[in-house]
Design an enzyme around this catalytic site. Structure first.
Site, PDB file in Angstrom:
ATOM      1  N   ARG A  13      -0.085 -12.748  -5.626  1.00  0.00           N
ATOM      2  CA  ARG A  13       1.131 -13.094  -4.863  1.00  0.00           C
ATOM      3  C   ARG A  13       0.735 -13.559  -3.462  1.00  0.00           C
ATOM      4  O   ARG A  13      -0.423 -13.450  -3.066  1.00  0.00           O
ATOM      5  CB  ARG A  13       2.025 -11.855  -4.693  1.00  0.00           C
ATOM      6  N   TYR A 155      -2.203   0.398   9.564  1.00  0.00           N
ATOM      7  CA  TYR A 155      -2.521  -0.984   9.167  1.00  0.00           C
ATOM      8  C   TYR A 155      -3.328  -1.675  10.277  1.00  0.00           C
ATOM      9  O   TYR A 155      -4.351  -2.307  10.018  1.00  0.00           O
ATOM     10  CB  TYR A 155      -1.216  -1.722   8.899  1.00  0.00           C
TER      11      TYR A 155
HETATM   12  N1  LIG Z   1       2.263 -11.501   5.532  1.00  0.00           N
HETATM   13  C1  LIG Z   1       1.893 -11.332   6.790  1.00  0.00           C
HETATM   14  O1  LIG Z   1       2.708 -11.442   7.727  1.00  0.00           O
HETATM   15  C2  LIG Z   1       0.456 -10.999   7.108  1.00  0.00           C
HETATM   16  C3  LIG Z   1       0.079 -10.996   8.474  1.00  0.00           C
HETATM   17  C4  LIG Z   1      -1.240 -10.693   8.799  1.00  0.00           C
HETATM   18  C5  LIG Z   1      -2.153 -10.398   7.804  1.00  0.00           C
HETATM   19  N2  LIG Z   1      -1.766 -10.388   6.498  1.00  0.00           N
HETATM   20  C6  LIG Z   1      -2.767 -10.039   5.493  1.00  0.00           C
HETATM   21  O2  LIG Z   1      -2.880 -11.053   4.532  1.00  0.00           O
HETATM   22  C7  LIG Z   1      -3.265 -10.474   3.272  1.00  0.00           C
HETATM   23  C8  LIG Z   1      -2.277 -10.911   2.206  1.00  0.00           C
HETATM   24  O3  LIG Z   1      -0.987 -10.453   2.581  1.00  0.00           O
HETATM   25  P1  LIG Z   1       0.362 -10.941   1.880  1.00  0.00           P
HETATM   26  O4  LIG Z   1       1.367 -11.068   2.952  1.00  0.00           O
HETATM   27  O5  LIG Z   1       0.086 -12.077   0.979  1.00  0.00           O
HETATM   28  O6  LIG Z   1       0.713  -9.617   1.050  1.00  0.00           O
HETATM   29  P2  LIG Z   1       1.536  -9.430  -0.293  1.00  0.00           P
HETATM   30  O7  LIG Z   1       2.451 -10.577  -0.510  1.00  0.00           O
HETATM   31  O8  LIG Z   1       2.087  -8.055  -0.222  1.00  0.00           O
HETATM   32  O9  LIG Z   1       0.401  -9.499  -1.427  1.00  0.00           O
HETATM   33  C9  LIG Z   1      -0.616  -8.531  -1.439  1.00  0.00           C
HETATM   34  C10 LIG Z   1      -1.630  -8.874  -2.506  1.00  0.00           C
HETATM   35  O10 LIG Z   1      -2.674  -7.881  -2.438  1.00  0.00           O
HETATM   36  C11 LIG Z   1      -2.854  -7.321  -3.728  1.00  0.00           C
HETATM   37  N3  LIG Z   1      -3.313  -5.935  -3.642  1.00  0.00           N
HETATM   38  C12 LIG Z   1      -2.684  -4.888  -3.048  1.00  0.00           C
HETATM   39  N4  LIG Z   1      -3.431  -3.769  -3.181  1.00  0.00           N
HETATM   40  C13 LIG Z   1      -4.537  -4.125  -3.872  1.00  0.00           C
HETATM   41  C14 LIG Z   1      -5.681  -3.420  -4.324  1.00  0.00           C
HETATM   42  N5  LIG Z   1      -5.829  -2.106  -4.097  1.00  0.00           N
HETATM   43  N6  LIG Z   1      -6.639  -4.085  -5.006  1.00  0.00           N
HETATM   44  C15 LIG Z   1      -6.491  -5.412  -5.259  1.00  0.00           C
HETATM   45  N7  LIG Z   1      -5.434  -6.140  -4.857  1.00  0.00           N
HETATM   46  C16 LIG Z   1      -4.469  -5.497  -4.175  1.00  0.00           C
HETATM   47  C17 LIG Z   1      -1.504  -7.441  -4.422  1.00  0.00           C
HETATM   48  O11 LIG Z   1      -1.703  -7.404  -5.829  1.00  0.00           O
HETATM   49  P3  LIG Z   1      -0.715  -6.619  -6.837  1.00  0.00           P
HETATM   50  O12 LIG Z   1       0.675  -7.082  -6.518  1.00  0.00           O
HETATM   51  O13 LIG Z   1      -1.190  -7.058  -8.184  1.00  0.00           O
HETATM   52  O14 LIG Z   1      -0.922  -5.171  -6.613  1.00  0.00           O
HETATM   53  C18 LIG Z   1      -1.045  -8.816  -3.913  1.00  0.00           C
HETATM   54  O15 LIG Z   1      -1.611  -9.846  -4.686  1.00  0.00           O
HETATM   55  C19 LIG Z   1      -3.293  -8.969   3.486  1.00  0.00           C
HETATM   56  O16 LIG Z   1      -4.605  -8.546   3.755  1.00  0.00           O
HETATM   57  C20 LIG Z   1      -2.422  -8.781   4.715  1.00  0.00           C
HETATM   58  O17 LIG Z   1      -2.726  -7.613   5.423  1.00  0.00           O
HETATM   59  C21 LIG Z   1      -0.478 -10.681   6.117  1.00  0.00           C
END
Ligand SMILES: NC(=O)c1ccc[n+]([C@@H]2O[C@H](COP(=O)([O-])OP(=O)(O)OC[C@H]3O[C@@H](n4cnc5c(N)ncnc54)[C@H](OP(=O)(O)O)[C@@H]3O)[C@@H](O)[C@H]2O)c1
Length: 247
Positions: A13, A155
């Site tokens: 995702r 976090y």
């Molecule tokens: N969105 C933001 O505003 C933002 C800002 C700064 C940094 N980030 C960083 O960007 C990255 C992606 O974030 P996102 O917003 O795309 O998050 P997201 O939409 O919640 O997606 C998270 C992804 O991580 C996977 N995941 C969670 N726990 C896991 C585990 N233990 N092992 C393997 N996969 C795991 C989930 O897979 P499943 O669904 O299959 O569990 C999902 O594919 C993260 O590191 C987040 O901290 C995001």
């Protein structure tokens, strides 16, 4: 970029999914990793198969579990013989007030965001070191640098750890492997789906571009960092946050 193989953790995702699509677009074979969302991972796998002339594989693995990471890396090398690109993207958050945080939840966030990044880098890095080539991109957060929220302090510290890990990995993997780190600001994904309209407006007012970013805007920077255009970029921490300040 034909024949290259990329592992993107947490790519069922959100940002990870977009990274997989953008890498496939430029001809890189991709490995999708998921923890819980098998159906979304398989949906993405089928989308890649239909639209791009690359090989694709989905692997279930909780990146915080060493045995699972070892199995994932072995499965990839059995299928492709190597791994050229690692994007440590898997991440979770669990906001609550400062005094409500439980040690159990705090540790889970550190385990996935920080230990997971270390474990994948350890086992993929061994292969890259042996092959004397590779690119690693760690996904941290601008919360690790200059935007602090006590509700997400677990976090935030996990992501600050990812920055330190990036510097240490750049030293460990020199001189053949580029290790860089992207710090996204607010990006529209499931991670932020529970924000109220008021919270969104308040946060937007602290962003010079006055909007949240898209997963694609992060994915494009990843594709740049793993391309030959970024061959001299190493050990860099790159904010991609629209110009965000903690005002
Ligand atoms: N969105 C933001 O505003 C933002 C800002 C700064 C940094 N980030 C960083 O960007 C990255 C992606 O974030 P996102 O917003 O795309 O998050 P997201 O939409 O919640 O997606 C998270 C992804 O991580 C996977 N995941 C969670 N726990 C896991 C585990 N233990 N092992 C393997 N996969 C795991 C989930 O897979 P499943 O669904 O299959 O569990 C999902 O594919 C993260 O590191 C987040 O901290 C995001």
């Amino acid at each position: 970029m034909k024949d290259l193989v990329a592992l993107v953790t947490g790519s069922s995702r959100g940002i990870g999914k977009s990274i997989v699509i953008e890498l496939a677009k430029v001809g890189i074979n991709v490995v999708i990793n998921y923890n819980k969302n098998e159906s979304k991972a398989l949906e993405l796998e089928n989308y890649i198969k239909k639209n791009y002339d690359v090989s694709v594989l989905s692997i279930k693995c909780d990146v915080s579990k060493e045995e699972e990471v070892i199995n994932m890396v072995n499965t990839i090398t059995d299928n492709f013989g190597k791994i050229d690109i690692l994007v440590n993207n898997a991440g979770i958050c669990n906001d609550s007030t400062f005094f409500d945080k439980s040690v159990k939840n705090f540790k889970r966030i550190i385990d996935v965001n920080l230990i997971g990044t270390y474990l994948c880098s350890k086992y993929v890095g061994q292969i890259m070191k042996k092959n004397k080539q590779g690119k690693i991109v760690n996904i941290s957060s601008s919360n690790a640098i200059d935007s602090y929220y006590p509700e997400s302090l677990d976090y935030d510290v996990s992501k600050a750890g990812v920055i330190s890990l990036t510097h240490n990995m750049a030293v460990e993997f020199a001189p053949y492997i580029n290790v860089n780190c992207i710090c996204p600001g607010w990006i529209k994904t499931d991670m932020n789906k529970d924000l109220s309209i008021d919270q969104i407006e308040k946060e937007k007012s602290k962003i010079l571009l006055n909007r949240f970013g898209s997963a694609l805007e992060i994915a494009k920077v990843v594709v740049f960092l793993v391309s030959s255009k970024a061959s001299y970029i190493n050990d860099s921490i790159i904010k991609v946050d629209g110009g965000r300040y903690n005002g």
